[in-house]
Design a protein around this motif. Structure first.
Motif, PDB file in Angstrom:
ATOM      1  N   GLY A  79       9.278  -5.347   3.653  1.00 16.93           N
ATOM      2  CA  GLY A  79      10.420  -5.253   4.561  1.00 16.93           C
ATOM      3  C   GLY A  79      10.478  -6.358   5.574  1.00 16.93           C
ATOM      4  O   GLY A  79      11.385  -6.359   6.419  1.00 16.93           O
ATOM      5  N   THR A  80       9.569  -7.354   5.498  1.00 15.74           N
ATOM      6  CA  THR A  80       9.574  -8.476   6.442  1.00 15.74           C
ATOM      7  C   THR A  80       9.776  -9.773   5.666  1.00 15.74           C
ATOM      8  O   THR A  80       9.575  -9.818   4.440  1.00 15.74           O
ATOM      9  CB  THR A  80       8.248  -8.546   7.216  1.00 15.74           C
ATOM     10  OG1 THR A  80       7.215  -8.974   6.325  1.00 15.74           O
ATOM     11  CG2 THR A  80       7.897  -7.198   7.827  1.00 15.74           C
ATOM     12  N   PRO A  81      10.122 -10.862   6.382  1.00 11.49           N
ATOM     13  CA  PRO A  81      10.260 -12.156   5.687  1.00 11.49           C
ATOM     14  C   PRO A  81       8.962 -12.654   5.066  1.00 11.49           C
ATOM     15  O   PRO A  81       8.990 -13.530   4.198  1.00 11.49           O
ATOM     16  CB  PRO A  81      10.747 -13.095   6.790  1.00 11.49           C
ATOM     17  CG  PRO A  81      11.391 -12.199   7.800  1.00 11.49           C
ATOM     18  CD  PRO A  81      10.590 -10.939   7.771  1.00 11.49           C
ATOM     19  N   LEU A  82       7.841 -12.092   5.471  1.00 17.24           N
ATOM     20  CA  LEU A  82       6.555 -12.541   4.940  1.00 17.24           C
ATOM     21  C   LEU A  82       6.123 -11.756   3.695  1.00 17.24           C
ATOM     22  O   LEU A  82       5.044 -11.988   3.171  1.00 17.24           O
ATOM     23  CB  LEU A  82       5.475 -12.400   6.020  1.00 17.24           C
ATOM     24  CG  LEU A  82       5.688 -13.207   7.300  1.00 17.24           C
ATOM     25  CD1 LEU A  82       4.584 -12.897   8.312  1.00 17.24           C
ATOM     26  CD2 LEU A  82       5.747 -14.692   6.986  1.00 17.24           C
ATOM     27  N   ALA A  83       6.968 -10.844   3.224  1.00 21.53           N
ATOM     28  CA  ALA A  83       6.574  -9.966   2.113  1.00 21.53           C
ATOM     29  C   ALA A  83       6.192 -10.759   0.874  1.00 21.53           C
ATOM     30  O   ALA A  83       5.186 -10.475   0.220  1.00 21.53           O
ATOM     31  CB  ALA A  83       7.696  -8.993   1.804  1.00 21.53           C
ATOM     32  N   ALA A  84       6.976 -11.765   0.527  1.00 21.11           N
ATOM     33  CA  ALA A  84       6.715 -12.551  -0.684  1.00 21.11           C
ATOM     34  C   ALA A  84       6.144 -13.914  -0.363  1.00 21.11           C
ATOM     35  O   ALA A  84       6.121 -14.795  -1.241  1.00 21.11           O
ATOM     36  CB  ALA A  84       7.998 -12.702  -1.490  1.00 21.11           C
ATOM     37  N   ASP A  85       5.650 -14.089   0.848  1.00 13.97           N
ATOM     38  CA  ASP A  85       5.107 -15.395   1.234  1.00 13.97           C
ATOM     39  C   ASP A  85       3.837 -15.704   0.430  1.00 13.97           C
ATOM     40  O   ASP A  85       2.908 -14.889   0.377  1.00 13.97           O
ATOM     41  CB  ASP A  85       4.794 -15.395   2.729  1.00 13.97           C
ATOM     42  CG  ASP A  85       4.366 -16.769   3.250  1.00 13.97           C
ATOM     43  OD1 ASP A  85       4.931 -17.763   2.754  1.00 13.97           O
ATOM     44  OD2 ASP A  85       3.459 -16.819   4.102  1.00 13.97           O
ATOM     45  N   THR A 102       9.076  -4.988  -6.975  1.00 10.80           N
ATOM     46  CA  THR A 102       8.256  -5.991  -6.288  1.00 10.80           C
ATOM     47  C   THR A 102       8.305  -5.785  -4.786  1.00 10.80           C
ATOM     48  O   THR A 102       9.318  -5.307  -4.239  1.00 10.80           O
ATOM     49  CB  THR A 102       8.736  -7.412  -6.629  1.00 10.80           C
ATOM     50  OG1 THR A 102      10.086  -7.574  -6.172  1.00 10.80           O
ATOM     51  CG2 THR A 102       8.660  -7.680  -8.123  1.00 10.80           C
ATOM     52  N   ALA A 103       7.176  -6.140  -4.155  1.00 15.20           N
ATOM     53  CA  ALA A 103       7.073  -6.097  -2.680  1.00 15.20           C
ATOM     54  C   ALA A 103       7.367  -4.723  -2.117  1.00 15.20           C
ATOM     55  O   ALA A 103       8.053  -4.588  -1.096  1.00 15.20           O
ATOM     56  CB  ALA A 103       7.982  -7.150  -2.060  1.00 15.20           C
ATOM     57  N   VAL A 104       6.869  -3.662  -2.785  1.00 19.65           N
ATOM     58  CA  VAL A 104       7.034  -2.309  -2.240  1.00 19.65           C
ATOM     59  C   VAL A 104       5.970  -2.094  -1.163  1.00 19.65           C
ATOM     60  O   VAL A 104       4.943  -2.806  -1.118  1.00 19.65           O
ATOM     61  CB  VAL A 104       6.918  -1.239  -3.350  1.00 19.65           C
ATOM     62  CG1 VAL A 104       7.990  -1.443  -4.382  1.00 19.65           C
ATOM     63  CG2 VAL A 104       5.525  -1.230  -3.963  1.00 19.65           C
ATOM     64  N   ALA A 105       6.205  -1.151  -0.273  1.00 19.94           N
ATOM     65  CA  ALA A 105       5.287  -0.897   0.843  1.00 19.94           C
ATOM     66  C   ALA A 105       4.048  -0.165   0.364  1.00 19.94           C
ATOM     67  O   ALA A 105       4.105   0.755  -0.450  1.00 19.94           O
ATOM     68  CB  ALA A 105       5.999  -0.079   1.912  1.00 19.94           C
ATOM     69  N   MET A 106       2.890  -0.616   0.840  1.00 19.81           N
ATOM     70  CA  MET A 106       1.641   0.060   0.517  1.00 19.81           C
ATOM     71  C   MET A 106       1.653   1.480   1.080  1.00 19.81           C
ATOM     72  O   MET A 106       2.228   1.736   2.154  1.00 19.81           O
ATOM     73  CB  MET A 106       0.453  -0.715   1.098  1.00 19.81           C
ATOM     74  CG  MET A 106       0.104  -1.974   0.325  1.00 19.81           C
ATOM     75  SD  MET A 106      -1.397  -2.738   1.000  1.00 19.81           S
ATOM     76  CE  MET A 106      -1.638  -4.064  -0.169  1.00 19.81           C
ATOM     77  N   SER A 107       1.011   2.378   0.354  1.00 16.66           N
ATOM     78  CA  SER A 107       0.872   3.795   0.755  1.00 16.66           C
ATOM     79  C   SER A 107       2.209   4.512   0.838  1.00 16.66           C
ATOM     80  O   SER A 107       2.298   5.598   1.430  1.00 16.66           O
ATOM     81  CB  SER A 107       0.137   3.923   2.102  1.00 16.66           C
ATOM     82  OG  SER A 107      -1.137   3.316   2.027  1.00 16.66           O
ATOM     83  N   SER A 108       3.258   3.925   0.262  1.00 18.27           N
ATOM     84  CA  SER A 108       4.561   4.596   0.203  1.00 18.27           C
ATOM     85  C   SER A 108       4.692   5.299  -1.149  1.00 18.27           C
ATOM     86  O   SER A 108       3.907   5.074  -2.076  1.00 18.27           O
ATOM     87  CB  SER A 108       5.687   3.572   0.378  1.00 18.27           C
ATOM     88  OG  SER A 108       5.782   2.753  -0.784  1.00 18.27           O
ATOM     89  N   PRO A 109       5.709   6.170  -1.316  1.00 21.63           N
ATOM     90  CA  PRO A 109       5.911   6.839  -2.601  1.00 21.63           C
ATOM     91  C   PRO A 109       6.169   5.864  -3.753  1.00 21.63           C
ATOM     92  O   PRO A 109       5.969   6.224  -4.929  1.00 21.63           O
ATOM     93  CB  PRO A 109       7.125   7.726  -2.347  1.00 21.63           C
ATOM     94  CG  PRO A 109       7.113   7.980  -0.879  1.00 21.63           C
ATOM     95  CD  PRO A 109       6.610   6.703  -0.277  1.00 21.63           C
ATOM     96  N   LYS A 122      -2.399  -7.193  -0.701  1.00 22.66           N
ATOM     97  CA  LYS A 122      -1.482  -7.075  -1.848  1.00 22.66           C
ATOM     98  C   LYS A 122      -2.221  -6.425  -3.024  1.00 22.66           C
ATOM     99  O   LYS A 122      -3.410  -6.671  -3.250  1.00 22.66           O
ATOM    100  CB  LYS A 122      -0.921  -8.440  -2.252  1.00 22.66           C
ATOM    101  CG  LYS A 122       0.019  -9.045  -1.200  1.00 22.66           C
ATOM    102  CD  LYS A 122       0.574 -10.367  -1.658  1.00 22.66           C
ATOM    103  CE  LYS A 122       1.576 -10.911  -0.641  1.00 22.66           C
ATOM    104  NZ  LYS A 122       0.959 -11.226   0.680  1.00 22.66           N
ATOM    105  N   ARG A 123      -1.476  -5.598  -3.795  1.00 22.58           N
ATOM    106  CA  ARG A 123      -1.994  -4.936  -5.003  1.00 22.58           C
ATOM    107  C   ARG A 123      -0.947  -5.014  -6.103  1.00 22.58           C
ATOM    108  O   ARG A 123       0.255  -5.029  -5.815  1.00 22.58           O
ATOM    109  CB  ARG A 123      -2.328  -3.469  -4.723  1.00 22.58           C
ATOM    110  CG  ARG A 123      -3.270  -3.228  -3.547  1.00 22.58           C
ATOM    111  CD  ARG A 123      -3.334  -1.736  -3.244  1.00 22.58           C
ATOM    112  NE  ARG A 123      -4.167  -1.448  -2.068  1.00 22.58           N
ATOM    113  CZ  ARG A 123      -3.871  -0.536  -1.149  1.00 22.58           C
ATOM    114  NH1 ARG A 123      -2.742   0.166  -1.244  1.00 22.58           N
ATOM    115  NH2 ARG A 123      -4.689  -0.304  -0.131  1.00 22.58           N
TER     116      ARG A 123
END
Length: 291
Positions: free
Chosen positions: A159-165, A228-235, A183-184
């Motif tokens: 959810g931030t600009p650094l997600a795919a950095d 891609t770039a989903v939040a960790m520990s989210s559903p 990242k995982r």
């Protein structure tokens, strides 16, 4: 007895009367030989020429050497024997016997009289080629390699600009930052092998204190989708079993190997999690080519 001149015609007539039956018989035999027509028969020289000509005709096979493996060969042999036995014993061939014998000897046997070679014959036969494109030199079936058919990955910066950095397009990142997972990645596999091989994309690798450590673990649920770039520990992030993990081994050319033979089914719908292994650098990242 008197001289020859004293013999009278009467005495001559009496003598002829006594030998009359013999004279009549001789005259009759002479008349029969003279008046009856003579029958010509082939000479031994002509018979020899006919037999010699039949021996050099193409396709001649003596009756004693004819094949006996089929009905056609048996009928040819019977015809030869019949023609030969009809000739008079101890004499010359008759006018009607010689042509029959020559015809029987000059008739080639039917093609069906010959044996057809089969693959089971030890020699001289035909073998059927046998091909096996799915076996190795030891005869075992060749397994297709494992490959990624579907993937997803998660990040702390979702959810931030650094997600795919620092993550090249089409890659699967695994890394740590400041001592925690950053990242995982998650993959579903296809193939028949039990070893997964992945190749690094050097443009996404990062290591400040050693090479990243990565392990493969069994995902516990199939309820996840390729994102891609989903939040960790989210559903949206799949969960995995930390007790069923194997460490990856990195080669000098950037190829990683994961032995999944201990997994119940590496290719089932749950998939495999690629996560940082314990004891790795506090700040490192590796990105695997998905294809």
């Amino acid at each position: 007895m008197g001289g020859l001149g004293d013999i009278t015609f009467g005495q001559i007539g009496a003598a002829l009367g006594r030998y009359k039956p013999v004279v009549v018989t001789v005259v009759a035999l002479v008349a029969m030989l003279t008046l009856l027509p003579r029958h010509s028969s082939p000479t031994r020289t002509e018979d020899a020429s006919a037999v010699s000509a039949s021996k050099v005709s193409p396709g001649i096979r003596p009756a004693t050497k004819a094949p006996t493996t089929s009905a056609a060969a048996s009928s040819t042999t019977a015809a030869d024997a019949s023609a030969i036995t009809s000739a008079p014993v101890g004499g010359t061939l008759g006018a009607s016997t010689a042509p029959a014998l020559a015809s029987a000897l000059s008739t080639p046997p039917s093609p069906s009289s010959y044996d057809t070679p089969t693959a089971s014959q030890p020699s001289g036969g035909y073998s059927s080629p046998i091909s096996d494109s799915t076996s190795t030199s030891g005869g075992a079936a060749m397994s297709s390699p494992l490959h990624v058919r579907e993937s997803a990955w998660s990040t702390q910066e979702a959810g931030t600009p650094l997600a795919a950095d620092g993550v090249p397009d089409g890659t699967l990142p695994v890394g740590t930052r400041v001592g925690r997972d950053d990242k995982r990645s998650f993959v579903r596999l296809s193939g028949g092998d039990t070893v997964l091989r992945l190749t690094e994309d050097p443009s996404g690798s990062r290591a400040t204190a050693g090479v990243a450590a990565v392990q493969a673990c069994q995902v516990t649920t199939a309820a996840w989708s390729a994102k891609t770039a989903v939040a960790m520990s989210s559903p949206d992030e799949p969960t995995w079993d930390a007790n069923t993990c194997v460490a990856g081994t990195r080669a000098s050319d950037g190829t990683w190997t994961f032995d999944l033979s201990a997994f119940a089914s590496p290719t089932d719908a749950r998939g495999i999690a690629l996560v940082p292994a314990p004891g790795g650098p506090i700040d490192a990242q590796v990105t695997f080519k998905a294809a």
